[in-house]
Design a protein around this motif. Structure first.
Motif, PDB file in Angstrom:
ATOM      1  N   LEU A 151       2.554  -3.325  11.455  1.00 16.88           N
ATOM      2  CA  LEU A 151       1.558  -3.426  10.389  1.00 16.88           C
ATOM      3  C   LEU A 151       0.475  -4.407  10.811  1.00 16.88           C
ATOM      4  O   LEU A 151       0.698  -5.616  10.879  1.00 16.88           O
ATOM      5  N   GLY A 152      -0.682  -3.867  11.090  1.00 18.05           N
ATOM      6  CA  GLY A 152      -1.808  -4.711  11.483  1.00 18.05           C
ATOM      7  C   GLY A 152      -2.761  -4.923  10.325  1.00 18.05           C
ATOM      8  O   GLY A 152      -2.567  -4.415   9.220  1.00 18.05           O
ATOM      9  N   GLU A 153      -3.822  -5.676  10.607  1.00 16.63           N
ATOM     10  CA  GLU A 153      -4.794  -5.981   9.556  1.00 16.63           C
ATOM     11  C   GLU A 153      -5.492  -4.721   9.044  1.00 16.63           C
ATOM     12  O   GLU A 153      -5.827  -4.627   7.868  1.00 16.63           O
ATOM     13  N   GLY A 154      -5.698  -3.750   9.933  1.00 18.25           N
ATOM     14  CA  GLY A 154      -6.368  -2.512   9.526  1.00 18.25           C
ATOM     15  C   GLY A 154      -5.561  -1.747   8.489  1.00 18.25           C
ATOM     16  O   GLY A 154      -6.108  -1.293   7.474  1.00 18.25           O
ATOM     17  N   GLN A 155      -4.252  -1.600   8.735  1.00 16.09           N
ATOM     18  CA  GLN A 155      -3.400  -0.895   7.776  1.00 16.09           C
ATOM     19  C   GLN A 155      -3.352  -1.615   6.432  1.00 16.09           C
ATOM     20  O   GLN A 155      -3.395  -0.989   5.371  1.00 16.09           O
ATOM     21  N   LEU A 156      -3.273  -2.941   6.488  1.00 19.90           N
ATOM     22  CA  LEU A 156      -3.197  -3.710   5.243  1.00 19.90           C
ATOM     23  C   LEU A 156      -4.501  -3.621   4.454  1.00 19.90           C
ATOM     24  O   LEU A 156      -4.481  -3.535   3.221  1.00 19.90           O
ATOM     25  N   ARG A 157      -5.631  -3.645   5.149  1.00 18.80           N
ATOM     26  CA  ARG A 157      -6.916  -3.526   4.452  1.00 18.80           C
ATOM     27  C   ARG A 157      -7.044  -2.159   3.789  1.00 18.80           C
ATOM     28  O   ARG A 157      -7.525  -2.058   2.657  1.00 18.80           O
ATOM     29  N   ARG A 158      -6.617  -1.119   4.514  1.00 21.41           N
ATOM     30  CA  ARG A 158      -6.683   0.242   3.957  1.00 21.41           C
ATOM     31  C   ARG A 158      -5.794   0.365   2.719  1.00 21.41           C
ATOM     32  O   ARG A 158      -6.208   0.913   1.692  1.00 21.41           O
ATOM     33  N   ALA A 159      -4.585  -0.162   2.818  1.00 16.72           N
ATOM     34  CA  ALA A 159      -3.656  -0.099   1.682  1.00 16.72           C
ATOM     35  C   ALA A 159      -4.174  -0.911   0.499  1.00 16.72           C
ATOM     36  O   ALA A 159      -4.106  -0.469  -0.659  1.00 16.72           O
ATOM     37  N   LYS A 160      -4.710  -2.098   0.801  1.00 14.09           N
ATOM     38  CA  LYS A 160      -5.204  -2.955  -0.275  1.00 14.09           C
ATOM     39  C   LYS A 160      -6.386  -2.321  -0.998  1.00 14.09           C
ATOM     40  O   LYS A 160      -6.491  -2.399  -2.238  1.00 14.09           O
ATOM     41  N   LYS A 161      -7.276  -1.677  -0.241  1.00 14.00           N
ATOM     42  CA  LYS A 161      -8.417  -1.010  -0.876  1.00 14.00           C
ATOM     43  C   LYS A 161      -7.939   0.118  -1.792  1.00 14.00           C
ATOM     44  O   LYS A 161      -8.442   0.275  -2.915  1.00 14.00           O
ATOM     45  N   ALA A 162      -6.960   0.902  -1.323  1.00 13.87           N
ATOM     46  CA  ALA A 162      -6.450   2.012  -2.132  1.00 13.87           C
ATOM     47  C   ALA A 162      -5.795   1.504  -3.417  1.00 13.87           C
ATOM     48  O   ALA A 162      -6.036   2.044  -4.508  1.00 13.87           O
ATOM     49  N   VAL A 163      -4.973   0.453  -3.304  1.00  7.24           N
ATOM     50  CA  VAL A 163      -4.286  -0.088  -4.482  1.00  7.24           C
ATOM     51  C   VAL A 163      -5.279  -0.756  -5.429  1.00  7.24           C
ATOM     52  O   VAL A 163      -5.130  -0.682  -6.650  1.00  7.24           O
ATOM     53  N   THR A 164      -6.296  -1.419  -4.871  1.00  5.69           N
ATOM     54  CA  THR A 164      -7.327  -2.033  -5.708  1.00  5.69           C
ATOM     55  C   THR A 164      -8.093  -0.968  -6.487  1.00  5.69           C
ATOM     56  O   THR A 164      -8.336  -1.110  -7.698  1.00  5.69           O
TER      57      THR A 164
END
Length: 392
Positions: A151-164
């Motif tokens: 899990l890199g920063e890219g995956q976390l940013r993508r997931a966070k944007k979707a959940v937000t």
């Protein structure tokens, strides 16, 4: 009006043994050899219908997945079974000859049923909104899923944007009390080949549709109130004057009201007021299971974590809960990420993936059932009008 593609529901398997029509139940009954049976065919028919309704709702009450998509599909199946049996009895009784008291009863039922059509349209658009939420859930679940070895920063940013985005759209629905699809939605009667384009997700505040099927001022609470207005148990002289048909109609009116109320409770739609009271005399065999379900759903809506929910559907609750927990985790994560934090993120992502699967598997069949309810009501009313013309 387009043909529907409803082919039944696997969720209705527990109801298979109850699926016999009221007419087959009549054929199964026999008269004593000595001719002492004083109960008329109409009385036996009425008793069988009421007991069948009670059996169906007892089955719903006994299930342990209350308010889930699977439970909702069984609720819709039960309604379709009741409506089909009611329609068969109605056609035979009414076409045997016009009677003013009977005509008034049937007109009253169809007046309530027509009001339920708007509820079906609003529920269809609420289902579409849940589908869009499911797409955002899927983005987050894939970004943090098992296929991602690291899990890199890219995956976390993508997931966070979707959940937000998910959180914001759900909050917007709660604040306004309506979905973007409720303001301008599509009637089942005008479904076309461009349905996928018409409801392409465009973000909060934007949607496209083919018709104005529910006005901006439409209210689910007011519509339910209209369906249940002056819904009183028939008196003795009314039962005699209609040869028992008033009990059939009263039973079906309550089934209609309960099913529409339950759908509004579970699915996002405009002004989801749930203050509908069921004052059903205990003498009706189906009163207890319907009253129990009404009480359980009402109590569920009063829970602290459900008071401001977008809908009581179990999968919506899971989306809200898991999405909130995941966002809290993502807000405090720092790199390099410790193993404990990663495990927590993956666990929440797995729960979101399970909700996503449930939505994918159950939402489309449920929508087809709601569409079938809409068309069955329309066909029943058409049959009733044709029968009136034949005997006018």
């Amino acid at each position: 009006m387009p043909a529907t593609d409803y082919q039944g529901s696997s969720a209705a398997a527990p109801f298979a043994s109850l699926g016999r029509s009221i007419l087959s139940l009549r054929r199964d009954q026999t008269h004593p050899v000595d001719g002492s049976d004083s109960v008329s065919g109409h009385d036996r028919e009425l008793d069988a219908f009421q007991r069948h309704v009670a059996d169906l709702f007892n089955e719903l009450s006994a299930r342990d997945d209350l308010l889930s998509i699977a439970w909702t599909r069984c609720l819709l199946d039960s309604f379709l079974i009741c409506l089909e049996e009611f329609r068969a009895v109605l056609f035979v009784r009414r076409c045997s000859g016009p009677r003013p008291a009977v005509d008034r009863l049937i007109a009253d039922f169809f007046e309530r049923a027509v009001k339920a059509l708007d509820v079906c349209n609003a529920i269809r658009d609420g289902i579409e909104q849940v589908r869009q939420w499911g797409k955002l859930v899927e983005i987050a679940a894939i970004a943090l899923g098992k296929d991602q070895k690291v899990l890199g920063e890219g995956q976390l940013r993508r997931a966070k944007k979707a959940v937000t985005d998910l959180t914001l759209t759900m909050l917007d629905e709660k604040d306004t009390g309506s979905s973007v699809f409720t303001h301008r939605n599509r009637s089942f009667g005008r479904a076309g080949h461009n349905s996928g384009k018409d409801h392409h997700y465009q973000g909060t505040g934007h949607s496209r549709s083919l018709s104005w099927s529910v006005s901006r001022s439409w209210s689910a609470a007011r519509q339910l109130q209209a369906i249940g207005n002056n819904l009183n148990a028939p008196r003795g002289h009314e039962v005699l004057a209609t040869n028992g048909l008033s009990v059939f109609v009263y039973t079906m009116n309550n089934v209609l009201l309960f099913v529409m109320w339950a759908l509004v409770a579970m699915i996002p739609c405009h002004d989801r007021g749930l203050n509908v009271h069921f004052s059903i005399p205990r003498s009706f065999v189906w009163a207890a299971p319907i009253s129990l379900l009404h009480e359980r759903i009402t109590e569920e809506s009063k829970r602290k974590d459900k008071r401001n929910s977008s809908g009581l559907l179990k999968e919506i609750t899971q989306i809200e809960k898991s999405g909130r927990h995941l966002l809290e985790l993502l807000d405090v994560i720092q790199f390099p990420m410790v193993e404990e934090k990663e495990m927590g993120v993956r666990q929440e992502a797995e729960e979101l993936a399970q909700v996503c699967d449930a939505i994918k598997q159950g939402l489309n069949p449920m929508e087809r059932q709601v569409r079938e309810v809409f068309h069955r009501i329309v066909r029943s009313r058409t049959d009733g009008l044709e029968c009136s013309v034949m005997h006018s």
